[in-house]
Design a protein around this motif. Structure first.
Motif, PDB file in Angstrom:
ATOM      1  N   UNK A 116      66.960-107.342 -14.257  1.00  0.00           N
ATOM      2  CA  UNK A 116      67.911-107.997 -15.149  1.00  0.00           C
ATOM      3  C   UNK A 116      69.031-108.603 -14.322  1.00  0.00           C
ATOM      4  N   UNK A 117      69.479-109.772 -14.750  1.00  0.00           N
ATOM      5  CA  UNK A 117      70.584-110.430 -14.067  1.00  0.00           C
ATOM      6  C   UNK A 117      71.877-110.115 -14.802  1.00  0.00           C
ATOM      7  N   UNK A 118      72.971-110.124 -14.079  1.00  0.00           N
ATOM      8  CA  UNK A 118      74.262-109.825 -14.694  1.00  0.00           C
ATOM      9  C   UNK A 118      75.228-109.324 -13.645  1.00  0.00           C
ATOM     10  N   UNK A 119      76.233-108.616 -14.103  1.00  0.00           N
ATOM     11  CA  UNK A 119      77.233-108.061 -13.198  1.00  0.00           C
ATOM     12  C   UNK A 119      77.340-106.548 -13.442  1.00  0.00           C
ATOM     13  N   UNK A 120      76.595-105.721 -12.716  1.00  0.00           N
ATOM     14  CA  UNK A 120      75.696-106.141 -11.632  1.00  0.00           C
ATOM     15  C   UNK A 120      74.277-106.414 -12.146  1.00  0.00           C
ATOM     16  N   UNK A 121      73.484-107.065 -11.299  1.00  0.00           N
ATOM     17  CA  UNK A 121      72.050-107.156 -11.571  1.00  0.00           C
ATOM     18  C   UNK A 121      71.435-105.790 -11.340  1.00  0.00           C
ATOM     19  N   UNK A 178      64.931 -94.780 -14.668  1.00  0.00           N
ATOM     20  CA  UNK A 178      66.077 -94.914 -13.775  1.00  0.00           C
ATOM     21  C   UNK A 178      66.424 -96.382 -13.661  1.00  0.00           C
ATOM     22  N   UNK A 179      67.695 -96.681 -13.427  1.00  0.00           N
ATOM     23  CA  UNK A 179      68.147 -98.049 -13.194  1.00  0.00           C
ATOM     24  C   UNK A 179      69.008 -98.080 -11.943  1.00  0.00           C
ATOM     25  N   UNK A 180      68.711 -99.016 -11.048  1.00  0.00           N
ATOM     26  CA  UNK A 180      69.477 -99.182  -9.815  1.00  0.00           C
ATOM     27  C   UNK A 180      70.227-100.501  -9.827  1.00  0.00           C
ATOM     28  N   UNK A 181      71.459-100.462  -9.315  1.00  0.00           N
ATOM     29  CA  UNK A 181      72.190-101.705  -9.115  1.00  0.00           C
ATOM     30  C   UNK A 181      71.613-102.448  -7.910  1.00  0.00           C
ATOM     31  N   UNK A 182      71.578-103.753  -8.008  1.00  0.00           N
ATOM     32  CA  UNK A 182      71.165-104.588  -6.885  1.00  0.00           C
ATOM     33  C   UNK A 182      72.437-105.030  -6.169  1.00  0.00           C
ATOM     34  N   UNK A 183      72.628-104.595  -4.927  1.00  0.00           N
ATOM     35  CA  UNK A 183      73.899-104.781  -4.229  1.00  0.00           C
ATOM     36  C   UNK A 183      73.937-106.004  -3.328  1.00  0.00           C
ATOM     37  N   UNK A 184      72.818-106.723  -3.214  1.00  0.00           N
ATOM     38  CA  UNK A 184      72.791-107.928  -2.391  1.00  0.00           C
ATOM     39  C   UNK A 184      71.710-108.863  -2.919  1.00  0.00           C
TER      40      UNK A 184
END
Length: 448
Positions: free
Chosen positions: A307-312, A326-332
């Motif tokens: 998913x895209x957004x802040x954060x993805x 589980x859901x992980x933030x995409x940091x880069x």
């Protein structure tokens, strides 16, 4: 008359039969013979070559045969290649002193396209039909593979394919007409072919005439082909020719659908729709609370969702009850799907890759929750100016494939399909130049 069986190490068992003009109590010399399968392969693709050599007593006269027919080869080395599918028996007979001995090897020939990588090409919508490029496990490229197998073309602007039970299903956006409505000489909207040989088994056009620019296809069984178009999702039964709109699916996105547990998982705005066989209404709509850019089957049967957004985020969804594992933030980087029709993520095991439809490649290890920049393909591949649809990771080797074009107009004829080893130091393992025509996606046969 005398019979004996010879076995030489790991070589193939040999049955030798020898006769003399006169039976005798004296032991008769039997010529030794055994086949050595040089490549140690018991199966091979159509047109590929297996190499056999013979171990025989010095001075023996040799004769090779395939399926009992003389191969007209008398040498110690025999190269076998055929287009005929199925089981074959290679036999070599050694003759000496009026005595004979034979050795046999059984091998299987499968279709040329059973194992490998497909690149589906849209073609130029105003002048070209769609086409299929095939890259064999040995790196041999076959352009226009479907046309070479059938003498006819795929539809205009081919977008997606799916393999199910040895059949390949290929959907095109415009079918027999190009963007300005002119008729094209091709097989139309939905083509079904043998997945090993690409020989056409069926083509559907009038039955699908109500579709508006179909873009994706997935298969639950032979009577439940799910097709996505501008209006949503449809269930097509090729046996009855019935095309049924699936209620509640109107916002289904122009993205590849995932199949797991005999269910379709399709992106739809901020939701993931679930479609089951023989049902005319979506079974579930999972709200991801952000715009879905990719839905991909995980190796354990669960579902990856980006998913895209802040954060993805990259999330893992239980394929049985649709709960969030589980859901992980995409940091880069970015997990955006871009302008194309392929997912913003691709996965092998616990490792996911994404590029945001650009040349910068990123890796996310889900169990660790880490995201890292890996390499910029533009610095490694000449003319890699525009990424045309997203990257895809090979499910066996872990290599990442990327399609790029130099530009639009005539520049699209300068293009690359690049293959990267994604170890800590990224290496360009292979680069196939000028084989694509606006590539719609990369598909590995092992993924189906």
């Amino acid at each position: 008359m005398k019979k004996s069986v010879l076995v030489m190490g790991a070589l193939i068992a040999v049955t030798a039969v020898s006769c003399s003009k006169k039976d005798s109590n004296e032991p008769q010399p039997v010529p030794d013979v055994a086949i050595v399968n040089v490549l140690e392969q018991n199966s091979v693709a159509q047109e590929d070559t297996l190499v056999f050599k013979v171990k025989a007593a010095p001075g023996s006269t040799l004769a090779w045969a395939v399926d009992g027919k003389d191969a007209a080869v008398k040498d110690t080395l025999f190269k076998f290649a055929t287009t005929d599918l199925g089981e074959h028996t290679i036999t070599v007979t050694a003759s000496k002193n009026n005595l004979q001995a034979s050795s046999k090897a059984n091998i299987t020939v499968y279709g040329k396209y059973k194992y490998g990588t497909f690149v589906l090409n849209e073609g130029n919508m105003t002048s070209d039909n769609g086409s299929l490029t095939f890259i064999s496990p040995k790196g041999v490229v076959t352009d226009s593979a479907y046309f070479k197998a059938n003498g006819t073309h795929l539809g205009n602007v081919t977008q997606d394919l799916y393999i199910y039970r040895n059949k390949i299903y290929i959907i095109s956006q415009n079918g027999k007409k190009n963007a300005v409505g002119n008729g094209f000489n091709n097989d139309g909207l939905l083509v079904v072919a043998n997945a090993e040989t690409l020989k056409k088994e069926g083509a559907y056009n009038d039955e699908l005439s109500t579709l508006s620019w179909p873009t994706h296809v997935a298969v639950l069984n032979e009577e439940n082909i799910i097709i996505r178009d501008n209006n949503g999702l449809y269930r097509f039964n090729p046996l009855t020719k019935a095309l049924t709109f699936i209620k509640g699916s109107r916002s289904a996105a122009k993205l590849t659908m995932a199949v797991s547990n005999n269910k379709i998982f399709a992106a739809a705005g901020s939701k993931v729709y679930v479609v089951e066989a023989d049902k005319d209404t979506i079974s579930f709509g999972l709200d991801m609370k952000a715009s879905v850019s990719g839905v991909v089957k995980a190796s354990d049967g669960n579902i990856w969702v980006s998913t895209t957004g802040a954060p993805s985020k990259i999330s893992k969804i239980n394929f049985r009850d649709y709960s969030l594992i589980r859901a992980n933030d995409v940091t880069a980087g970015s997990v955006s799907a871009g302008f194309g029709a392929t997912p913003g993520i691709t996965a092998k095991g616990d490792t996911l890759y994404f590029s945001g439809a650009g040349t910068k490649l990123y890796r996310h290890i889900f169990s660790l929750g880490t995201t890292e920049f890996m390499a910029d393909a533009k610095t490694m591949v000449k003319d890699a100016n525009i990424v045309y649809n997203n990257i895809a990771v090979h499910p066996i080797t872990g290599e990442v494939y990327l399609n790029t074009i130099k530009g639009y107009g005539p520049a699209y004829l300068t293009n690359n399909t690049s293959v990267f080893n994604m170890a800590d130091k990224v290496i360009l393992n292979a680069n196939y130049q000028d084989h694509t025509r606006f590539p719609a996606g990369i598909f590995f046969t092992w993924s189906f």
